[in-house]
Design an enzyme around this catalytic site. Structure first.
Site, short mmCIF file in Angstrom:
data_model
loop_
_atom_site.label_atom_id
_atom_site.label_comp_id
_atom_site.label_asym_id
_atom_site.label_seq_id
_atom_site.Cartn_x
_atom_site.Cartn_y
_atom_site.Cartn_z
N ASN A 1 0.87 -1.18 0.00
CA ASN A 1 0.00 0.00 0.00
C ASN A 1 0.90 1.23 0.00
O ASN A 1 1.52 1.54 1.02
CB ASN A 1 -0.90 -0.04 1.25
CG ASN A 1 -1.84 1.15 1.31
OD1 ASN A 1 -1.51 2.25 0.86
ND2 ASN A 1 -3.02 0.93 1.86
N THR B 1 0.43 3.73 3.11
CA THR B 1 0.96 3.37 4.43
C THR B 1 2.47 3.18 4.36
O THR B 1 3.19 3.47 5.31
CB THR B 1 0.27 2.11 4.99
OG1 THR B 1 0.37 1.06 4.02
CG2 THR B 1 -1.18 2.36 5.32
N GLU C 1 12.01 -0.09 9.18
CA GLU C 1 13.28 0.41 9.71
C GLU C 1 14.21 0.93 8.62
O GLU C 1 15.10 1.72 8.90
CB GLU C 1 13.95 -0.70 10.54
CG GLU C 1 13.13 -1.00 11.79
CD GLU C 1 13.57 -2.24 12.54
OE1 GLU C 1 13.71 -3.30 11.90
OE2 GLU C 1 13.76 -2.17 13.75
MO1 MOS Z 1 11.74 -2.73 16.35
S1 MOS Z 1 13.32 -1.84 17.34
O1 MOS Z 1 12.14 -4.40 16.33
O2 MOS Z 1 10.33 -2.31 17.12
#
Ligand code: MOS
Length: 728
Positions: free
Chosen positions: A609, A612, A683
């Site tokens: 998406n 998001t 991340e």
């Molecule tokens: Mo992440 S630091 O695995 O929420």
């Protein structure tokens, strides 16, 4: 057939649909942990130590207990006995126990020393101030820089080739140390829990990123079977790692509930979140890089020294990217951990990779400048399709593409070639670049899908203990089920975050989206197969689910399915890659640095998406910006307490700081990663960002900023690098 259109015209995966839970959130109907109406609920307020090391010699709770509404004050003198760690220092994990109030010993400033339970939150807060504690204070150790530390088992030393020989054969060397400060997660939702016992069964409304692992940690702490613990966590207001563990306050709430026989709500205050819900540790990263004159890396050494608590152990893997991002035969990654009297460190968004990529990407920039090379070309020259840390091929690695396309879209060719060479009015202008990488794991993940037929209309419910920490899990799972069942998104109801649902790995480590969607896909495919068998057809297409259920005479049907990494996955290195390009302006008088624009290119497989996904990467960029210019938790060295104790002291970026942000996703089809081709982005967005900003500051000012955050006072006192032409 003139049935209701239960088959969508086109795949909804990949479409930028609105969040399916958006309306619930903006109307306040999405319930967070502390908001559940529970009959007979009482309130707990934690009391914190005012020393960083020593012992409690006397604790007087009489005045607090005499207050109206106060039900109980719990201290180490009357606390329930909990499980104790196997070692002197408890190794932290997502399932670790969190014993609390088990002894008079104090390990850090702000450690819990008591909890007050009262009929109202105000009564609890007031009475908490009346708990009198006397200490035998010892001298705390809060500085770790000079200590050799010990080599933590959790992050063993890694080495390939011969780094000394590699450094010796280099024509140019960069040998520098980078420092990153203590940071705090500070999700918008405060850490909160409601705990209630019924006999030996414990039910918790808990903001938890990983309900299954946390149920284990809680059960082990209370020495009861995991099956006795139920966690309910439908909505979580951010976590960034801090909600990966069930920490001490969760145990305090459960302990209090058990002791008084009533449900207890415990909310950790924003101030207490500086001392009681973990932090990102300070790191000193010694980087040594060698390269030949034509730009080939000959050695890369990444030695990290960090602190941990005296009673708990965690080490973020700062050298993770240094092992695998660039082609270099001689490589060493090593860690030293020093126990000190600060609260325990723990995973914070891209643990290790966010801080490690700052050091690595700055060191790469320092080397490119020494070599007189374009830092984009220097990275591309050292790109590799084989992971040098394990000799496995990457499932798909589009780093060079990210760098090239990003450079073109950003206008990298117009960059100031010499540092400190471009000025706009009172501002020095610089461009910076960094590469980004983040492992894209897949973990065992299950889901239950139930379909209901009412005439020609089919609706579905998806259940998994996966969590939505604000990332969009509800939405991507509704999209997945809609496509694999052939019904509209609006016909799918997703239910999350209940430990009674099939087990997922929870939200963490950028594995959520890939693991959950593949689990839901597997459940949907299993369900469709079974309904086809029941309908007596082996037709692969043509019939929608309503017809099949009709033929099978079914009005309701359920299936549980799961996904796990394949052998092919295990034989590859699976990562998301990216590149960040930014323009920073630095005021020549105030030395205030401002981000003018940033463009990030990500290659993270199927983008489920774009809306998001954009929001996830944007969040990472904001956090990376905060890391570069603002975020730091400062310790008052004499007392060992943080002096940054509110969001007024702990600065994070606001809209005005962000300027012009662009996020570009490259098309990438990586079916080795998983059948859905999904790779994590939670991340990736923070990785390398601080490095690109620091590199832009160098390009603007000629100053290497090796100590985050880059504040005006540090910029004023940092010398211009030797070799930079100072014409202004
Ligand atoms: Mo992440 S630091 O695995 O929420």
């Amino acid at each position: 057939m003139t049935k209701q259109a239960t088959t969508p015209a086109e795949a909804v995966i990949g479409q930028a649909i609105d969040r399916v839970d958006g309306r619930l959130k903006v109307t306040g109907r999405a319930k967070y942990a502390s908001e559940f109406p529970v009959e007979g609920l009482v309130y707990a307020q934690g009391v914190n130590s005012t020393i960083a090391k020593g012992d409690i010699t006397r604790i007087d709770t009489a005045a607090a207990e005499a207050q109206p509404g106060v039900i109980r004050v719990i201290t180490h003198e009357n606390a329930l006995k909990l499980a104790s760690p196997d070692a002197d220092r408890l190794e932290l994990s997502t399932t670790s126990i969190a014993p609390v109030l088990q002894s008079p010993e104090i390990n850090w400033y702000g450690e819990w020393v008591a909890v007050v339970v009262a009929e109202t939150i105000e009564q609890a807060q007031y009475a908490a101030r009346l708990v009198e504690v006397e200490y035998n204070r010892a001298e705390p150790k809060v500085d770790f820089a000079q200590d050799a530390g010990y080599a933590p088992d959790v992050q063993p030393k890694y080495e390939r080739g011969d780094v000394d020989a590699g450094m010796a054969e280099a024509d140019e060397r960069v040998e520098v140390t980078y420092r990153t400060p203590v940071e705090h997660h500070h999700p918008m939702e405060l850490h909160a829990v409601i705990a209630e016992w019924e006999d030996e069964n414990l039910e918790l409304h808990l903001c938890s990123q990983m309900v299954n692992d946390n149920a284990k940690g809680i059960a082990d702490t209370f020495m009861i079977p995991k099956e006795n613990v139920r966690i309910i966590a439908p909505f979580i207001g951010g976590g960034f790692g801090s909600k990966l563990q069930a920490q001490e306050h969760v145990m305090l709430a459960a302990m209090a509930a058990k002791m008084i026989g009533r449900p207890v709500q415990f909310t950790v205050t924003r101030q207490q979140m500086f001392t009681n819900t973990s932090l990102r540790q300070e790191n000193l990263q010694r980087m040594r890089i060698g390269a030949t004159r034509d730009g080939r890396l000959t050695a890369l050494v990444h030695d990290t020294t960090s602190h941990t608590a005296t009673n708990k152990e965690y080490q973020e893997p700062c050298g993770a990217a240094s092992k695998m991002l660039y082609k270099v035969a001689n490589n060493r990654v090593n860690y030293n951990l020093v126990p000190i009297n600060l609260p325990y460190p723990w995973a914070m968004r891209a643990p290790g990779e966010a801080t490690g990529s700052y050091a690595l990407e700055c060191a790469m920039d320092e080397m490119a400048w020494k070599l007189g090379m374009d830092p984009v070309e220097f990275r591309i020259l050292n790109d590799t399709q084989v992971d040098p840390s394990n000799d496995k091929p990457f499932s798909s690695r589009l780093l060079t593409e990210c760098l090239r396309i990003g450079a073109k879209k950003f206008g990298w060719a117009d960059r100031p070639l010499e540092p400190r060479s471009r000025r706009e009015g009172n501002w020095l202008v610089g461009y910076g670049v960094s590469a980004a990488s983040r492992q894209a794991p897949l973990q065992l993940s299950a889901a239950r899908v139930t379909v209901y037929r009412d005439g020609d209309t089919v609706t579905a419910t998806v259940q998994t203990d996966a969590t939505d920490i604000g990332t969009g899990t509800y939405t991507i799972l509704a999209q997945t089920a809609a496509d694999f069942l052939g019904i509209p998104v609006a016909a799918v109801t997703v239910q999350l975050g209940d430990s009674r649902f099939p087990i997922s790995p929870g939200s963490g480590g950028s594995w959520g989206a890939a693991s959950f969607t593949n689990g839901v896909r597997a459940a949907c495919m299993k369900l469709m197969e079974e309904i086809k068998v029941a309908a007596g057809t082996d037709a692969t297409e043509g019939q929608g689910i309503a017809d099949l259920m009709d033929d099978a005479d079914l009005s309701e049907y359920a299936a549980v399915g799961s996904a796990a990494p394949t052998e092919e996955f295990k034989n590859h290195s699976v990562y998301s890659f990216g590149a960040n390009f930014c323009e920073v302006w630095v005021d020549v008088d105030t030395n205030m640095a401002r981000l003018k624009r940033i463009l990030t290119v990500g290659a993270a497989g199927t983008i489920l998406n774009p809306k998001t996904a954009y929001s996830q990467v944007l969040g990472g960029l904001v956090m990376g910006h905060g890391m570069a210019f603002m975020e730091q938790s400062k310790v008052e060295k004499q007392y060992g307490n943080f002096i940054t104790r509110s969001l007024a002291d702990y600065h994070v970026p606001v809209n005005l700081d962000l300027a012009d942000v662009q996020v570009v996703f490259l098309p990438e089809d990586d079916k080795i990663a998983n059948p859905m081709g999904v790779k994590g982005i939670g991340e990736l967005g923070i990785c390398g960002v601080a490095g690109s900003l620091a590199n832009a500051v160098f390009n603007a000012t000629g100053k290497r900023m090796r100590d985050l955050p880059i504040t005006p006072e540090k910029l004023i006192t940092t010398k211009i690098e030797p070799g930079v032409t100072v014409s202004r």
